[in-house]
Design a protein around this motif. Structure first.
Motif, PDB file in Angstrom:
ATOM      1  N   GLY A 199     -13.375   3.165  -2.155  1.00  0.00           N
ATOM      2  CA  GLY A 199     -12.479   2.250  -2.852  1.00  0.00           C
ATOM      3  C   GLY A 199     -11.061   2.372  -2.329  1.00  0.00           C
ATOM      4  N   GLU A 248      -7.418  -4.275   2.273  1.00  0.00           N
ATOM      5  CA  GLU A 248      -7.902  -5.601   1.865  1.00  0.00           C
ATOM      6  C   GLU A 248      -7.026  -6.759   2.311  1.00  0.00           C
ATOM      7  OE1 GLU A 248      -8.625  -5.631  -2.335  1.00  0.00           O
ATOM      8  OE2 GLU A 248      -6.589  -5.004  -2.821  1.00  0.00           O
ATOM      9  N   LYS A 258      -9.188  -0.877  -0.711  1.00  0.00           N
ATOM     10  CA  LYS A 258      -7.958  -1.405  -1.323  1.00  0.00           C
ATOM     11  C   LYS A 258      -6.766  -1.320  -0.366  1.00  0.00           C
ATOM     12  CE  LYS A 258      -9.870  -0.166  -5.701  1.00  0.00           C
ATOM     13  NZ  LYS A 258     -10.094   1.025  -6.533  1.00  0.00           N
ATOM     14  N   THR A 259      -6.767  -0.300   0.470  1.00  0.00           N
ATOM     15  CA  THR A 259      -5.662  -0.161   1.420  1.00  0.00           C
ATOM     16  C   THR A 259      -5.737  -1.228   2.523  1.00  0.00           C
ATOM     17  OG1 THR A 259      -5.655   2.212   0.988  1.00  0.00           O
ATOM     18  CG2 THR A 259      -4.448   1.495   2.930  1.00  0.00           C
ATOM     19  N   VAL A 284       0.846  -1.205   0.000  1.00  0.00           N
ATOM     20  CA  VAL A 284       0.000   0.000   0.000  1.00  0.00           C
ATOM     21  C   VAL A 284       0.877   1.249   0.000  1.00  0.00           C
ATOM     22  CG1 VAL A 284      -1.917  -1.155   1.165  1.00  0.00           C
ATOM     23  CG2 VAL A 284      -0.195   0.027   2.535  1.00  0.00           C
ATOM     24  N   GLY A 297     -14.362  -7.946  -3.774  1.00  0.00           N
ATOM     25  CA  GLY A 297     -13.208  -7.304  -4.402  1.00  0.00           C
ATOM     26  C   GLY A 297     -13.625  -6.182  -5.339  1.00  0.00           C
ATOM     27  N   HIS A 310     -15.090  -3.330  -4.308  1.00  0.00           N
ATOM     28  CA  HIS A 310     -14.931  -2.045  -3.608  1.00  0.00           C
ATOM     29  C   HIS A 310     -16.014  -1.026  -3.998  1.00  0.00           C
ATOM     30  CE1 HIS A 310     -11.424  -3.691  -1.779  1.00  0.00           C
ATOM     31  NE2 HIS A 310     -10.886  -3.953  -2.954  1.00  0.00           N
ATOM     32  N   LEU A 329     -15.316  -5.520   0.091  1.00  0.00           N
ATOM     33  CA  LEU A 329     -14.133  -6.330   0.382  1.00  0.00           C
ATOM     34  C   LEU A 329     -14.323  -7.770  -0.074  1.00  0.00           C
ATOM     35  CD1 LEU A 329     -13.308  -5.099   4.013  1.00  0.00           C
ATOM     36  CD2 LEU A 329     -11.789  -4.844   2.044  1.00  0.00           C
TER      37      LEU A 329
END
Ligand code: PLP
Length: 434
Positions: free
Chosen positions: A344, A351, A348-349, A39, A316, A318, A313
């Motif tokens: 999002g 997940e 994503k950060t 990330v 996937g 988001h 999540l």
């Protein structure tokens, strides 16, 4: 993927459609050292935010005298709630090991909710940037000087805008108005009247929409784009908000040390965070993973009608999926959690870092509200109870951990007028009687 394919691939979706209280464990979680490499948010960015908050302490203690006794540091207590702990076990006929603690963000100064972390931080950052840019301030100065008339005049040339279900609007509105900024809050249809009234009384422009949170944010963003002296606080995408929230972790670490609570492989920490769009709980969880790595397990908590982060999540997808796509109406009494589409950026950060996510219905939140008030004399708003069912949910699924510390993040309630709070409490008592 169409709806049918989604339901086939993710069987939990049908439980969500039935509005069951569910728990999802994240199969994409990996060890935190590796996950953190994937990330772009870093420990340095969180440290930078922490340093900035320290620089502003001398301003905050003047601008908000209630913070003077805590030296201008916006922080909340971490408390033991032993009576609630035993009542909770009795109520759900479920035992769990370890100690239950409450992180009282309802008691945060200035705006009485978790939004006093990220929301206020982002406005401080904007103010600092503007003042430095115009050579009115150096980072070595005593920031108390920002509380003078000269700066109020200066900031009145700029405006701040935000879209909100209520609590973020309160935080941004209060701090921005104090600096002297012109501020506009775009409110979703579910925002409470008292929040609009309170903001208007402080000179904030409140624009109301007949639609939900996503529309309020979108409209706010659109209007702010037209004006180059306007800064838009983007709850769905803001890295500044996120790192502002993440500062909570190092403060919590100090509090745990003061309580002589150890966190290590033999003494894991479980943290349950009410989640709306994701910035608040995501930022806090991120900060905790930076500090405690694999010894901390963070879970998001969402209403059964608004499990947007869980859905994003799990699939996937988001921000590309909303709870409406699986037929949920996003209607809940939990202010701040009535969000249909997750961030999002946050999804994503987190997940590969988040342990899982669970849901809770409004009735359970009200019951827990009543129980906490009766056992510990702590009054929270409904959303702030969403995490309380966490240790129960884990135990029901057979997750049993010894020597754990469970922290329920109480995200708000401090600004709710007593008349409104009474209604919440009565509602909780009504449910408990049945
Ligand atoms: C905003 C809010 C949350 C969730 O924060 P997000 O950043 O929207 O996920 C939780 N509880 C309360 C009381 C809130 O106001």
């Amino acid at each position: 993927m169409d709806k049918q394919q989604l339901e086939g691939r993710f069987p939990l979706i049908s439980n969500m459609q039935n509005k069951e209280e569910i728990i999802w464990f994240n199969p994409n979680k990996i060890n935190s050292e590796d996950a953190l490499k994937n990330v772009f948010v870093t420990a340095e960015m969180v440290q930078d935010a922490s340093d900035r908050l320290d620089r502003f302490a001398s301003y905050l203690r003047i601008a908000f005298p209630e913070t003077a006794k805590v030296k201008g540091i916006i922080e909340s207590p971490l408390v033991k709630i032993p009576t609630m702990e035993s009542t909770l076990k009795e109520f759900f006929h479920t035992d769990f090991d370890g100690e239950l603690l409450l992180k009282c963000d309802n008691a945060l100064p200035i705006s009485g909710s978790i939004k006093a972390r990220g929301g206020i931080y982002e406005v401080l950052k904007i103010a600092e940037q503007l003042a430095i840019q115009e050579n009115l301030l150096k980072i070595t100065d005593d920031y108390g000087l920002l509380a003078t008339e000269k700066f109020t005049q200066f900031f009145s040339n700029y405006s701040i805008a935000v879209g909100s279900t209520g609590n973020l609007g309160l935080s941004i509105g209060i701090i921005s108005a104090k600096f002297g900024f012109q501020v506009t809050v775009h409110m979703s249809s579910d925002a409470k009247q008292w929040k609009k009234d309170m903001l208007r009384a402080k000179g904030v422009i409140v624009v109301e929409y007949d639609f939900d949170y996503s529309i309020a944010v979108k409209e706010g963003r659109k209007q702010a784009e037209k004006d180059s002296s306007c800064f838009f606080i983007d709850d769905e995408n803001s890295v500044d908000l996120f790192v502002g929230y993440a500062v909570a972790a190092s403060r919590l670490k100090t509090q745990l040390e003061q309580m002589q609570t150890t966190v290590d492989a033999e003494n894991p920490l479980f943290v349950y965070l009410p989640c709306g769009v994701g910035g608040g709980p995501g930022g806090v969880a991120f900060g905790l993973k930076l500090l405690f790595g694999d010894h901390v397990h963070c879970f998001f908590a969402e209403p059964t009608n608004s499990p947007c982060m869980l859905l994003g999540l799990m699939t996937g997808l988001h921000e590309k999926i909303s709870v409406a796509d699986i037929g949920l109406d996003n209607k809940t009494d939990a202010d701040g959690l009535a969000v249909g589409r997750p961030s999002g950026f946050v999804g994503k950060t987190l997940e590969q870092l988040i342990s899982g996510s669970f849901t809770i219905n409004d009735q359970t939140m009200y019951e827990l509200l009543g129980l906490l008030a009766d056992t510990e004399n702590i009054l929270l708003e409904p959303s702030a109870l969403a995490g309380m069912i966490g240790p129960i949910q884990l135990t029901r699924l057979g997750v049993s951990v010894q020597n754990a510390t469970h922290i329920v993040w109480a995200t708000g309630g401090g600004m709710v007028p007593s008349q409104e709070m009474k209604v919440y409490y009565e509602k909780g008592k009504q449910f408990l009687k049945k």
